[in-house]
Design an enzyme around this catalytic site. Sequence first.
Site, PDB file in Angstrom:
ATOM      1  N   TYR A   1      40.523  44.136  89.015  1.00  0.00           N
ATOM      2  CA  TYR A   1      41.031  44.892  89.733  1.00  0.00           C
ATOM      3  C   TYR A   1      40.580  43.838  91.278  1.00  0.00           C
ATOM      4  O   TYR A   1      41.427  43.972  92.482  1.00  0.00           O
ATOM      5  CB  TYR A   1      40.034  46.731  90.155  1.00  0.00           C
TER       6      TYR A   1
ATOM      7  N   HIS B   1      47.613  58.778  92.180  1.00  0.00           N
ATOM      8  CA  HIS B   1      47.436  57.726  91.318  1.00  0.00           C
ATOM      9  C   HIS B   1      45.704  57.311  91.947  1.00  0.00           C
ATOM     10  O   HIS B   1      45.032  55.871  91.801  1.00  0.00           O
ATOM     11  CB  HIS B   1      47.254  56.615  90.822  1.00  0.00           C
TER      12      HIS B   1
ATOM     13  N   CYS C   1      26.575  50.568  93.442  1.00  0.00           N
ATOM     14  CA  CYS C   1      26.128  51.346  94.775  1.00  0.00           C
ATOM     15  C   CYS C   1      24.978  51.947  95.378  1.00  0.00           C
ATOM     16  O   CYS C   1      23.746  51.132  95.109  1.00  0.00           O
ATOM     17  CB  CYS C   1      26.721  52.864  94.398  1.00  0.00           C
TER      18      CYS C   1
ATOM     19  N   GLY D   1      62.180  53.259  91.963  1.00  0.00           N
ATOM     20  CA  GLY D   1      60.839  52.516  91.332  1.00  0.00           C
ATOM     21  C   GLY D   1      60.103  52.539  90.837  1.00  0.00           C
ATOM     22  O   GLY D   1      59.123  52.650  90.520  1.00  0.00           O
ATOM     23  N   THR D   2      60.192  54.317  90.230  1.00  0.00           N
ATOM     24  CA  THR D   2      59.137  54.334  89.208  1.00  0.00           C
ATOM     25  C   THR D   2      60.020  54.326  87.549  1.00  0.00           C
ATOM     26  O   THR D   2      61.476  54.787  88.116  1.00  0.00           O
ATOM     27  CB  THR D   2      58.728  55.855  89.275  1.00  0.00           C
TER      28      THR D   2
ATOM     29  N   ASN E   1      66.399  52.684  92.191  1.00  0.00           N
ATOM     30  CA  ASN E   1      66.117  51.766  90.484  1.00  0.00           C
ATOM     31  C   ASN E   1      67.565  50.856  90.567  1.00  0.00           C
ATOM     32  O   ASN E   1      68.388  50.856  90.064  1.00  0.00           O
ATOM     33  CB  ASN E   1      65.804  52.655  89.869  1.00  0.00           C
TER      34      ASN E   1
HETATM   35  C1  BJW Z   1      62.502  48.272  91.005  1.00  0.00           C
HETATM   36  C2  BJW Z   1      62.464  47.287  92.408  1.00  0.00           C
HETATM   37  C3  BJW Z   1      63.161  47.363  93.824  1.00  0.00           C
HETATM   38  C4  BJW Z   1      61.673  47.273  90.268  1.00  0.00           C
HETATM   39  N1  BJW Z   1      63.523  48.819  94.692  1.00  0.00           N
HETATM   40  N2  BJW Z   1      62.939  49.269  91.333  1.00  0.00           N
HETATM   41  C5  BJW Z   1      51.704  60.774  75.013  1.00  0.00           C
HETATM   42  C6  BJW Z   1      53.112  61.542  75.204  1.00  0.00           C
HETATM   43  C7  BJW Z   1      52.848  61.961  77.551  1.00  0.00           C
HETATM   44  C8  BJW Z   1      52.689  61.969  77.859  1.00  0.00           C
HETATM   45  C9  BJW Z   1      50.354  61.326  77.424  1.00  0.00           C
HETATM   46  C10 BJW Z   1      51.194  60.909  76.188  1.00  0.00           C
HETATM   47  N3  BJW Z   1      49.450  60.470  76.534  1.00  0.00           N
HETATM   48  C11 BJW Z   1      49.235  59.919  77.062  1.00  0.00           C
HETATM   49  C12 BJW Z   1      49.494  60.583  78.100  1.00  0.00           C
HETATM   50  C13 BJW Z   1      49.043  61.088  79.620  1.00  0.00           C
HETATM   51  C14 BJW Z   1      49.806  59.980  80.389  1.00  0.00           C
HETATM   52  C15 BJW Z   1      51.320  59.208  80.400  1.00  0.00           C
HETATM   53  O1  BJW Z   1      51.378  59.998  81.143  1.00  0.00           O
HETATM   54  N4  BJW Z   1      51.418  58.442  79.365  1.00  0.00           N
HETATM   55  C16 BJW Z   1      52.549  58.060  79.004  1.00  0.00           C
HETATM   56  C17 BJW Z   1      52.947  56.397  79.482  1.00  0.00           C
HETATM   57  C18 BJW Z   1      53.235  58.026  77.814  1.00  0.00           C
HETATM   58  N5  BJW Z   1      48.659  60.633  81.735  1.00  0.00           N
HETATM   59  C19 BJW Z   1      47.332  60.518  82.153  1.00  0.00           C
HETATM   60  O2  BJW Z   1      46.375  60.047  81.213  1.00  0.00           O
HETATM   61  C20 BJW Z   1      47.963  61.087  83.725  1.00  0.00           C
HETATM   62  N6  BJW Z   1      46.666  61.436  83.606  1.00  0.00           N
HETATM   63  C21 BJW Z   1      46.842  62.958  82.544  1.00  0.00           C
HETATM   64  O3  BJW Z   1      47.365  63.199  82.155  1.00  0.00           O
HETATM   65  O4  BJW Z   1      45.658  63.780  82.691  1.00  0.00           O
HETATM   66  C22 BJW Z   1      46.138  64.878  81.960  1.00  0.00           C
HETATM   67  C23 BJW Z   1      44.938  64.611  80.985  1.00  0.00           C
HETATM   68  C24 BJW Z   1      44.068  64.200  81.149  1.00  0.00           C
HETATM   69  C25 BJW Z   1      43.138  63.764  78.973  1.00  0.00           C
HETATM   70  C26 BJW Z   1      44.066  63.864  78.320  1.00  0.00           C
HETATM   71  C27 BJW Z   1      45.524  64.473  78.308  1.00  0.00           C
HETATM   72  C28 BJW Z   1      45.992  64.556  79.678  1.00  0.00           C
HETATM   73  C29 BJW Z   1      47.033  59.527  84.382  1.00  0.00           C
HETATM   74  C30 BJW Z   1      47.815  58.483  84.016  1.00  0.00           C
HETATM   75  C31 BJW Z   1      47.383  57.322  85.440  1.00  0.00           C
HETATM   76  C32 BJW Z   1      48.602  56.455  85.087  1.00  0.00           C
HETATM   77  N7  BJW Z   1      47.084  55.278  85.703  1.00  0.00           N
HETATM   78  C33 BJW Z   1      48.014  54.147  86.435  1.00  0.00           C
HETATM   79  C34 BJW Z   1      47.482  52.955  86.597  1.00  0.00           C
HETATM   80  C35 BJW Z   1      46.351  53.042  88.234  1.00  0.00           C
HETATM   81  C36 BJW Z   1      45.797  52.372  88.021  1.00  0.00           C
HETATM   82  C37 BJW Z   1      45.735  50.928  88.491  1.00  0.00           C
HETATM   83  O5  BJW Z   1      47.189  50.464  89.450  1.00  0.00           O
HETATM   84  O6  BJW Z   1      45.442  50.185  88.013  1.00  0.00           O
HETATM   85  O7  BJW Z   1      49.005  53.766  87.368  1.00  0.00           O
HETATM   86  S1  BJW Z   1      49.124  53.454  84.623  1.00  0.00           S
HETATM   87  C38 BJW Z   1      51.203  52.846  86.062  1.00  0.00           C
HETATM   88  O8  BJW Z   1      51.754  53.446  85.562  1.00  0.00           O
HETATM   89  C39 BJW Z   1      50.259  53.300  87.892  1.00  0.00           C
HETATM   90  C40 BJW Z   1      51.062  53.867  87.724  1.00  0.00           C
HETATM   91  O9  BJW Z   1      51.319  54.576  89.333  1.00  0.00           O
HETATM   92  C41 BJW Z   1      51.993  54.225  87.201  1.00  0.00           C
HETATM   93  C42 BJW Z   1      53.674  54.846  86.904  1.00  0.00           C
HETATM   94  O10 BJW Z   1      54.634  52.983  87.412  1.00  0.00           O
HETATM   95  P1  BJW Z   1      55.637  53.049  87.848  1.00  0.00           P
HETATM   96  O11 BJW Z   1      54.960  52.974  89.599  1.00  0.00           O
HETATM   97  O12 BJW Z   1      56.987  53.686  87.487  1.00  0.00           O
HETATM   98  O13 BJW Z   1      55.735  51.643  87.544  1.00  0.00           O
HETATM   99  P2  BJW Z   1      56.640  50.628  86.293  1.00  0.00           P
HETATM  100  O14 BJW Z   1      55.858  49.145  86.175  1.00  0.00           O
HETATM  101  O15 BJW Z   1      56.633  51.852  85.137  1.00  0.00           O
HETATM  102  O16 BJW Z   1      58.679  50.829  86.907  1.00  0.00           O
HETATM  103  C43 BJW Z   1      58.596  50.252  88.010  1.00  0.00           C
HETATM  104  C44 BJW Z   1      60.020  50.191  88.095  1.00  0.00           C
HETATM  105  O17 BJW Z   1      60.713  49.985  89.205  1.00  0.00           O
HETATM  106  C45 BJW Z   1      61.099  49.963  87.574  1.00  0.00           C
HETATM  107  O18 BJW Z   1      61.977  50.850  86.449  1.00  0.00           O
HETATM  108  C46 BJW Z   1      62.577  49.165  87.835  1.00  0.00           C
HETATM  109  O19 BJW Z   1      63.401  48.567  87.417  1.00  0.00           O
HETATM  110  C47 BJW Z   1      61.807  49.540  89.170  1.00  0.00           C
HETATM  111  N8  BJW Z   1      61.885  48.430  90.469  1.00  0.00           N
HETATM  112  N9  BJW Z   1      61.678  46.126  91.241  1.00  0.00           N
HETATM  113  C48 BJW Z   1      63.711  49.934  93.168  1.00  0.00           C
HETATM  114  N10 BJW Z   1      62.635  45.939  94.556  1.00  0.00           N
HETATM  115 ZN    ZN Z   2      25.782  56.561  94.292  1.00  0.00          ZN
END
Ligand code: BJW
Ligand code: ZN
Length: 248
Positions: A68, A120, A147, A186-187, A212
């Site tokens: 981080y 997030h 802290c 962009g996701t 995208n």
């Molecule tokens: C461009 C470009 C340009 C490039 N212009 N575009 C099984 C099935 C379904 C769901 C689950 C499962 N097992 C677990 C889950 C749930 C899980 C999940 O979804 N997992 C899947 C991956 C399978 N989700 C969670 O756990 C969430 N919580 C939850 O569900 O709570 C309820 C629960 C509790 C207990 C148990 C079960 C459920 C929380 C999700 C948290 C995600 N955290 C992160 C890290 C954040 C901290 C950090 O930054 O370090 O968030 S992961 C990471 O992915 C980050 C992002 O916000 C997130 C999304 O990514 P994003 O933004 O889509 O980026 P990319 O890289 O994937 O895509 C970029 C895109 O941009 C691409 O398409 C490019 O083409 C494009 N691009 N240049 C426009 N110039």
């Molecule tokens: Zn504290």
Amino acid sequence: MDLMFSDKFLDALRTAKKAVVATGAGVSAESGVPTFRGEDGLWKKFRPEELATFEAFERNPELVWEWYRYRRDIINKIRPNPGHYAIAAMPPLFDDFCLVTQNVDGLHRVAGSDDVIELHGNIKRNRCLKCSRENYDEDFAEFPPLCSCGGRLRPDVVWFGELLPAGAFEKAEKAASSCDLFFSVGTSGVVQPAASLPLAAKRGGAFVVEINPVPTEITYITNEHLQGKSGEIMPVILERIRELRRKK
Ligand code: BJW
Ligand code: ZN
């Protein structure tokens, strides 16, 4: 930039009253923030299960904090790009506007979007595991940081398996289900529950647009897929909306 918009899309741009813009890492790519997935994605180099879970943090807080700190350093040096600025200029063009992001980099706010739902969390914020207090400290007396109450600090972001900030998703889902124009920018559309927002919008009758460079998991439900970069396409969309609304 020469973009072809369908008549239906132009109609939606002209008439929509409620708009939602939902963004992911791709909007910040042109600012120099690495995305997660794909060729140059962060997760080509790091394993998410080793870094983006609470278990990983408990196992090795120092390693997770290093990751981080490395990313904070990148974010501290960069600026929003034309995509962020175009989005920040959109709210006055609609009766109702909602910006929701999965990004933790805070760049929408720097660009002037002061009302943004951060699903997030925020990478610059720290939260205490013991007293829950938050701060934005960067220079820590000890590492991994503590802290003032003695509890361990963590980055205030949402890791896999964790719940999103209270009320944030509900607010975004409500806006998505009741809007008439929805932009997914962009996701990759793989992380839940954020990835369900375009579906909620579609179900609610909205015109769904994706910006995208490549097709994604959600492309099949969209009404319009604009292939290209957010920093190039969002300013064109903004200009088109302004033009169309001047004519009205
Ligand atoms: C461009 C470009 C340009 C490039 N212009 N575009 C099984 C099935 C379904 C769901 C689950 C499962 N097992 C677990 C889950 C749930 C899980 C999940 O979804 N997992 C899947 C991956 C399978 N989700 C969670 O756990 C969430 N919580 C939850 O569900 O709570 C309820 C629960 C509790 C207990 C148990 C079960 C459920 C929380 C999700 C948290 C995600 N955290 C992160 C890290 C954040 C901290 C950090 O930054 O370090 O968030 S992961 C990471 O992915 C980050 C992002 O916000 C997130 C999304 O990514 P994003 O933004 O889509 O980026 P990319 O890289 O994937 O895509 C970029 C895109 O941009 C691409 O398409 C490019 O083409 C494009 N691009 N240049 C426009 N110039
Ligand atoms: Zn504290």
